[in-house]
Design a protein around this motif. Structure first.
Motif, PDB file in Angstrom:
ATOM      1  N   CYS A  39       0.831  -1.213   0.000  1.00  0.00           N
ATOM      2  CA  CYS A  39       0.000   0.000   0.000  1.00  0.00           C
ATOM      3  C   CYS A  39       0.863   1.260   0.000  1.00  0.00           C
ATOM      4  N   ALA A  42       1.522   3.444   3.213  1.00  0.00           N
ATOM      5  CA  ALA A  42       0.434   4.134   3.934  1.00  0.00           C
ATOM      6  C   ALA A  42       0.317   3.638   5.378  1.00  0.00           C
ATOM      7  N   PHE A  65      -6.679   0.284   3.261  1.00  0.00           N
ATOM      8  CA  PHE A  65      -5.609   1.160   2.801  1.00  0.00           C
ATOM      9  C   PHE A  65      -5.525   1.041   1.285  1.00  0.00           C
TER      10      PHE A  65
END
Ligand code: BES
Ligand code: MN
Ligand code: ZN
Length: 498
Positions: A39, A42, A65
């Motif tokens: 991700c 994040a 996410f």
């Protein structure tokens, strides 16, 4: 509940929720780091804000996410980076508990694992399944309000496991699935109140096992047959009760493996008032758990049948109530056991050993390779070991060691107490061969020594589960112990093919 193992990055698995371990100060676990890469960092950026410091067993459910297929992310605190079996189990139980309170149906759980020396891939799978079952257990209460909806959770994927360890981990899952379900069965039986879980109820539940598994045969001896077996000690305990006693014989026959069975004997006092030697009212309600040994035996028989172990196993359950009444036994009464030994009943509250001595004598006819009895036998064992260890006593140190080691592997620990001759000498009676009590000193062991008088020539161990089988106080309830220990013990015996 469906259990699986993952061997690649958890981010690739199609599940509703990814569960990720976070260590102190928001440090990512290895698996969490791979999700973080997926991700684009994040997760790492979120943790840097310090909102979730990763304290052991704390959880936080977050929305998805970016670039993750899962619709939720559950963060689970794992504390320090040194993960012990105990801290891993606690984090895992917290994660499964948190999931069970959401609408999540499937989840991949990527926590930092204890190092392989502490928990290999096989035990990883087995413990994960057992822990999940434990965390999902709900007390079968009889509250009249609307029941909380059953958890949506139906599929758990555990990892990470190296591809070379996947087969072992999957075998662990199968064993843990059976043993976890067995522990739940024990808890359900033991949690029921004494007016529901009567000797007849235990007999019905045992008979139901035979209907479910063709490998199991059940015979229930009624009072007349118990009398024909000359079980004078067992009959003495039940004589003050209006509930009919039952002597349950559960036989599991394997299609292969050694002939001589392992016999498990479980104390099945469905309520222990103490009899004429009446107990204090304080926590007397907890004496509905006095059939925990019986519940453990019945549940373990179902585990053995579920796994189809190549080993013959017999479960013996003498079950009755211990009640005061005009017909009840009185202190000083002398009765004759099935073995022909006369017993002076100096305290009617020491009833467990009375029903067990006749059951242990009955065990002889099976020419067993080993006999293990399970009983909430003495308050003295709770004083000695508390709730953390089951007390083990044996006339065979190798057998005791086997049980203690099974307890370590299963995280269902037991501790051996010394069963030397001197303790037996404390059971002298002026009027009979044996008294059923021997004073307060070493009370757990003198109870074991009483049983030892009936097991000469057998390889026998006694497990006092008075402290470990249930918890009292506010969160009162059965723990399902020692089903996991017994499962490990029987799996090992089946594998060693003696
Ligand atoms: N079921 C009890 C033992 C027990 C006590 C289990 C407390 C769990 C918590 C057993 O039948 C009993 O009453 N034992 C007596 C023996 C004594 C009279 C020698 C005891 O431990 O007090
Ligand atoms: Mn008692
Ligand atoms: Zn009892």
């Amino acid at each position: 509940m469906q259990f699986e193992i993952f061997t690649s990055s958890p981010a690739r698995i199609t599940v509703d929720c990814l569960v990720v371990g976070v260590h102190d100060n928001g440090e990512l676990s290895a698996a969490a780091a791979s999700i973080d890469r997926q991700c684009n960092g994040a997760l790492g950026r979120f943790l840097k804000r310090g909102d979730f410091p990763g304290r052991l067993a704390e959880t936080l459910l977050l929305p998805a996410f970016p670039r993750l297929k899962a619709t939720r992310l559950l963060l689970v605190g794992q504390g320090g980076k040194e993960v012990s079996r105990r801290s891993w189990r606690r984090a895992l139980a917290a994660a499964v508990g948190a999931l069970s309170r959401t609408k999540v149906a499937s989840a991949a759980i990527a926590l930092t694992r204890p190092e392989p020396r502490a928990l290999d891939d096989y035990l990883f799978g087995r413990s994960a399944a057992e822990t999940a079952h434990g965390a999902l257990y709900r007390v079968n209460d009889l509250k009249s309000g609307t029941k909380a909806a059953a958890p949506a959770l139906s599929r758990l994927v555990f990892g990470p496991v190296r591809p070379s360890g996947a087969a072992a981990a999957r075998r662990g899952l199968v064993h843990g699935q059976a043993s976890g379900q067995g522990a739940r069965m024990m808890r359900d039986l033991a949690n029921l109140p004494g007016n529901v879980c009567t000797p007849s109820y235990l007999a019905e539940q045992s008979t139901a096992l035979a209907a479910r598994y063709p490998s199991i045969r059940v015979r229930v001896l009624e009072e007349a047959e118990i009398r024909a077996e000359k079980m004078g000690c067992f009959l003495a305990v039940t004589q003050g009760s209006d509930q009919p006693p039952k002597f349950i014989v559960i036989e599991y026959k394997a299609s292969r493996g050694p002939r001589a069975p392992i016999v498990l004997v479980g104390k099945g006092i469905t309520f222990d008032t103490g009899g004429i030697s009446l107990k204090d009212p304080g926590a007397m309600d907890e004496m509905k758990f006095d059939m925990s040994g019986a519940a453990a035996v019945i549940a373990t028989m179902s585990v053995v049948a579920e796994l189809g172990l190549p080993l013959n196993v017999v479960g013996l359950v003498p079950t009755c109530e211990n009640m005061p009444s005009g017909r009840a036994i009185k202190p000083g009464d002398i009765v004759t056991s099935a073995a022909g030994v006369t017993v002076e009943i100096l305290n009617t509250d020491a009833e467990g050993r009375l029903i067990l001595c006749d059951a242990l004598h009955y065990a002889r006819r099976f020419k067993p390779q080993a006999v293990v009895d399970l009983a909430t036998l003495t308050g003295a064992c709770v004083i000695a070991l508390g709730m953390h260890h089951t007390g083990v006593m044996a006339n065979d140190d190798a057998l005791a060691r086997e049980l203690v080691e099974s307890g370590l592997r299963a995280d269902d620990r037991a501790w051996q107490l010394p069963l030397t001759e001197e303790y037996g000498e404390q059971l002298k009676s002026n009027f009979a061969d044996l008294a059923n009590i021997a004073g307060r000193d070493g009370g757990a062991i003198t109870a074991g020594a009483f049983l030892g008088r009936f097991t000469k020539g057998l390889r026998w161990a006694h497990m006092d589960i008075a402290g470990s089988a249930y918890v009292g106080g506010g969160a009162k309830g059965s723990t399902g112990r020692p089903v996991a220990l017994l499962t490990d013990f029987l799996l090992r015996r089946a594998a060693s093919r003696r």
